[in-house]
Design a protein around this motif. Structure first.
Motif, mmCIF file in Angstrom:
data_model
loop_
_atom_site.group_PDB
_atom_site.id
_atom_site.type_symbol
_atom_site.label_atom_id
_atom_site.label_comp_id
_atom_site.label_asym_id
_atom_site.label_seq_id
_atom_site.Cartn_x
_atom_site.Cartn_y
_atom_site.Cartn_z
ATOM 1 N N UNK A 12 28.673 7.673 15.370
ATOM 2 C CA UNK A 12 27.245 7.950 15.564
ATOM 3 C C UNK A 12 26.916 8.227 17.024
ATOM 4 N N UNK A 13 27.605 7.583 17.944
ATOM 5 C CA UNK A 13 27.388 7.796 19.379
ATOM 6 C C UNK A 13 28.744 7.975 20.060
ATOM 7 N N UNK A 14 28.864 9.042 20.837
ATOM 8 C CA UNK A 14 30.117 9.360 21.517
ATOM 9 C C UNK A 14 29.794 9.751 22.954
ATOM 10 N N UNK A 35 22.592 -2.092 22.243
ATOM 11 C CA UNK A 35 23.250 -2.593 21.037
ATOM 12 C C UNK A 35 24.164 -1.589 20.367
ATOM 13 N N UNK A 36 24.399 -0.454 21.006
ATOM 14 C CA UNK A 36 25.281 0.562 20.441
ATOM 15 C C UNK A 36 26.721 0.309 20.896
ATOM 16 N N UNK A 94 19.228 6.802 18.451
ATOM 17 C CA UNK A 94 20.339 5.923 18.071
ATOM 18 C C UNK A 94 20.094 5.277 16.710
ATOM 19 N N UNK A 95 18.855 4.929 16.425
ATOM 20 C CA UNK A 95 18.520 4.343 15.120
ATOM 21 C C UNK A 95 18.693 5.399 14.035
ATOM 22 N N UNK A 99 23.504 4.369 14.898
ATOM 23 C CA UNK A 99 24.335 3.792 15.951
ATOM 24 C C UNK A 99 23.861 2.382 16.269
ATOM 25 N N UNK A 100 22.586 2.107 15.993
ATOM 26 C CA UNK A 100 22.030 0.753 16.101
ATOM 27 C C UNK A 100 21.111 0.539 14.914
ATOM 28 N N UNK A 101 20.845 -0.714 14.586
ATOM 29 C CA UNK A 101 19.982 -1.053 13.463
ATOM 30 C C UNK A 101 18.890 -1.991 13.918
ATOM 31 N N UNK A 102 17.690 -1.802 13.363
ATOM 32 C CA UNK A 102 16.578 -2.703 13.640
ATOM 33 C C UNK A 102 15.755 -2.898 12.407
#
Length: 102
Positions: A12-14, A35-36, A94-95, A99-102
């Protein structure tokens, strides 16, 4: 160029970086603080790093590092990422890419 595109779409993130680049270090730290856990490719530590750096430049990454991809799409360099962070849209991207969750 295909290798860079393939690597950029695997997570998801590079982030493509160089270990001696202070802006690269700052961008990685920012992602970790959010948080990623991005996939990080240190071009100066890879045998084909120069080739990958040229591919990034052909893709329009200028400067070539840090080159940040979210959801398989090129998002930008350090100044672009910092701008997105300041306006709050980096976290949203990112969400959206999971790549991160909230």
């Amino acid at each position: 160029m295909d290798m860079v595109i393939d690597l950029a779409s695997k997570k998801a993130a590079v982030i493509f970086t160089k270990s001696s680049c202070f802006m690269c270090h700052s961008i990685k730290a920012l992602f970790y603080d959010l948080g990623a856990s991005p996939a990080v490719h240190e071009l100066d530590q890879l045998t084909n790093g120069k080739e990958m750096e040229c591919a990034l430049q052909r893709l329009g990454c200028n400067p070539s590092v840090p080159a940040v991809f979210i959801g398989g799409k090129y998002i930008g360099s350090a100044k672009d990422i910092i701008s997105l962070h300041v306006d709050g849209s980096l976290k949203e991207k990112l969400i959206e890419a999971k790549a991160i969750w909230f």
